[in-house]
Design a protein around this motif. Structure first.
Motif, PDB file in Angstrom:
ATOM      1  N   UNK A   1       0.792  -1.226   0.000  1.00 35.69           N
ATOM      2  CA  UNK A   1       0.000   0.000   0.000  1.00 35.69           C
ATOM      3  C   UNK A   1       0.821   1.271   0.000  1.00 35.69           C
ATOM      4  N   UNK A   2       0.173   2.351  -0.383  1.00 32.57           N
ATOM      5  CA  UNK A   2       0.815   3.664  -0.408  1.00 32.57           C
ATOM      6  C   UNK A   2       0.531   4.458   0.857  1.00 32.57           C
ATOM      7  N   UNK A   3      -0.245   3.863   1.775  1.00 33.92           N
ATOM      8  CA  UNK A   3      -0.525   4.500   3.065  1.00 33.92           C
ATOM      9  C   UNK A   3      -0.284   3.481   4.163  1.00 33.92           C
TER      10      UNK A   3
ATOM     11  N   UNK B   1      -3.973  -2.298  -4.089  1.00 39.12           N
ATOM     12  CA  UNK B   1      -4.056  -2.843  -5.443  1.00 39.12           C
ATOM     13  C   UNK B   1      -2.899  -2.344  -6.310  1.00 39.12           C
ATOM     14  N   UNK B   2      -2.535  -1.087  -6.147  1.00 32.92           N
ATOM     15  CA  UNK B   2      -1.393  -0.530  -6.880  1.00 32.92           C
ATOM     16  C   UNK B   2      -0.122  -1.320  -6.568  1.00 32.92           C
ATOM     17  N   UNK B   3       0.059  -1.693  -5.298  1.00 29.24           N
ATOM     18  CA  UNK B   3       1.216  -2.490  -4.912  1.00 29.24           C
ATOM     19  C   UNK B   3       1.209  -3.855  -5.567  1.00 29.24           C
TER      20      UNK B   3
ATOM     21  N   UNK C   1      10.148   7.746   1.476  1.00 30.48           N
ATOM     22  CA  UNK C   1      11.570   7.466   1.295  1.00 30.48           C
ATOM     23  C   UNK C   1      11.853   6.013   0.900  1.00 30.48           C
ATOM     24  N   UNK C   2      10.807   5.254   0.589  1.00 25.55           N
ATOM     25  CA  UNK C   2      10.977   3.849   0.197  1.00 25.55           C
ATOM     26  C   UNK C   2      10.179   3.568  -1.069  1.00 25.55           C
ATOM     27  N   UNK C   3      10.238   2.331  -1.534  1.00 25.53           N
ATOM     28  CA  UNK C   3       9.476   1.946  -2.724  1.00 25.53           C
ATOM     29  C   UNK C   3       7.967   1.895  -2.464  1.00 25.53           C
TER      30      UNK C   3
ATOM     31  N   UNK D   1       6.118   2.303  -5.821  1.00 28.62           N
ATOM     32  CA  UNK D   1       5.574   1.014  -6.257  1.00 28.62           C
ATOM     33  C   UNK D   1       4.356   0.551  -5.458  1.00 28.62           C
ATOM     34  N   UNK D   2       4.132   1.163  -4.305  1.00 27.99           N
ATOM     35  CA  UNK D   2       3.033   0.699  -3.447  1.00 27.99           C
ATOM     36  C   UNK D   2       3.370  -0.589  -2.721  1.00 27.99           C
TER      37      UNK D   2
END
Length: 375
Positions: free
Chosen positions: A199-201, A357-359, A221-223, A227-228
């Motif tokens: 996830x992005x959160x 889902x993005x991840x 600061x990470x993928x 990339x999620x």
């Protein structure tokens, strides 16, 4: 009325294949692990939609675990499962299992005592000997001694305090509730495990502003941002060395996009060959998960992870290559901060969890690139 318990308690042992997480997990038997109970996570397992269950560990109930410290300073964990336990798993007997115990050193660090199969040897890659938990080659994933240290230290202190009381013979040892989950590694001889933070959160709705800010920085600061998904832990069996090579979450946080791709290649590298035969099954399984998640409206899987597991034993060469014969498992874990409309939380979300889902989609894309380059 409380559920009837077995007449004899069962001795829990450390779960030697734990590659990530904050809390110690333990083995109840070969097919069941125990995880400290968190009310929200328990509710999530109990209310999980049927179509999601294939992508999560099987939930098996709740047990009470007592913590007792013996004269040698080792912590013994005794579980009291319901009477139905032996009817469900009649073949599991304590006598045939390896005995492992946990001890707290005066410094506050942990050690594990116990016999182990010679083949089950673990080594953390590129670990400096002055790092906390540095132990060289050990009979368990090195992350096991890093996670949950504060909880075990507190429980051991409580046990020691109880033992020193005048009425200790009548007092009850410290206890904690645990949930029972399927041991996803049990069917593999050499379980190679990839733990991915998705996830992005990475913060929950009820986290403090300060905690939310720390989590946002970690994502940025990470993928997780690009990339999620980021690597949260990994163990890979090396057939040429006869041991597992392990990576932890700190390694994963340092990776850029190219490094993430190389880490995925490391995950399918058994020391003598790149297991590109696994990629088709991984991509297919992840695609199925993506389709299921797209139908889960109002669900948010904040701080949840994804496990990818396969057997590290040498692939057979006497049958035609086919992804259908490759056993790759993909499961979602860690639902302590998950939410959906039935939780009746102050903050309600709509639509599927696009960050998660993005991840998954990013992971599929990177694996397809690896397959094109090396397959």
């Amino acid at each position: 009325m409380a559920e009837d318990k077995t007449s004899e308690p069962i001795h829990l042992e450390p779960f030697i294949h734990q590659v990530g997480g904050h809390s110690h997990m333990f083995s109840l038997d070969e097919i069941t692990v125990c995880k400290p109970l968190i009310t929200r996570e328990l509710h999530f397992y109990e209310s999980m939609p049927e179509q999601m269950k294939q992508f999560a560990p099987e939930y098996k109930g709740v047990i009470e675990v007592n913590f007792v410290e013996d004269a040698d300073g080792y912590v013994t964990l005794m579980a009291y499962p319901p009477k139905s336990y032996e009817r469900k798993f009649p073949a599991q007997r304590n006598e045939s299992r390896t005995k492992r115990r946990i001890r707290m050193r005066p410094s506050g660090s942990l050690e594990i005592e116990g016999e182990h199969k010679q083949s089950q040897v673990f080594e953390e890659a590129d670990q400096r000997q002055d790092e906390p938990g540095a132990a060289g080659r050990v009979p368990h994933n090195p992350w096991l001694l890093r996670c949950g240290r504060s909880d075990l230290t507190r429980l051991a202190a409580d046990a020691l305090s109880s033992a020193g009381q005048p009425d200790a013979g009548c007092s009850r040892p410290p206890s904690q509730k645990y949930i029972l989950l399927e041991n996803l590694t049990h069917k593999y001889q050499y379980p190679c495990v990839l733990d991915l933070k998705m996830g992005t959160r990475q913060y929950a709705d009820d986290d403090s502003a300060a905690k939310q800010q720390r989590k946002k920085v970690k994502v940025a600061t990470t993928t997780s941002s690009s990339l999620g998904v980021r690597i949260n832990g990994m163990q890979v069996y090396q057939v040429n060395l006869s041991r597992f090579i392990c990576r932890n979450k700190y390694y994963g946080r340092k990776l850029a996009v190219d490094g993430f791709k190389q880490a995925l290649c490391q995950f399918i590298d058994n020391g003598s060959v790149l297991r590109t035969d696994l990629l088709g099954a991984m991509i297919a399984r992840l695609s199925e998960l993506r389709d299921v998640l797209q139908r889960q409206h109002s669900f948010r899987f904040f701080t949840s992870s994804l496990l990818v597991i396969y057997d590290g034993q040498e692939p057979r060469h006497d049958v035609p290559e086919s992804s259908a014969r490759v056993d790759v498992d993909v499961r979602m874990i860690d639902f302590a901060h998950a939410t959906h409309k039935d939780f009746d939380d102050p903050v309600q979300h709509s639509g599927p969890d696009q960050g998660f889902i993005f991840g998954v989609e990013s992971l599929i894309s990177v694996l397809k690139t690896v397959l094109q380059e090396y397959g």
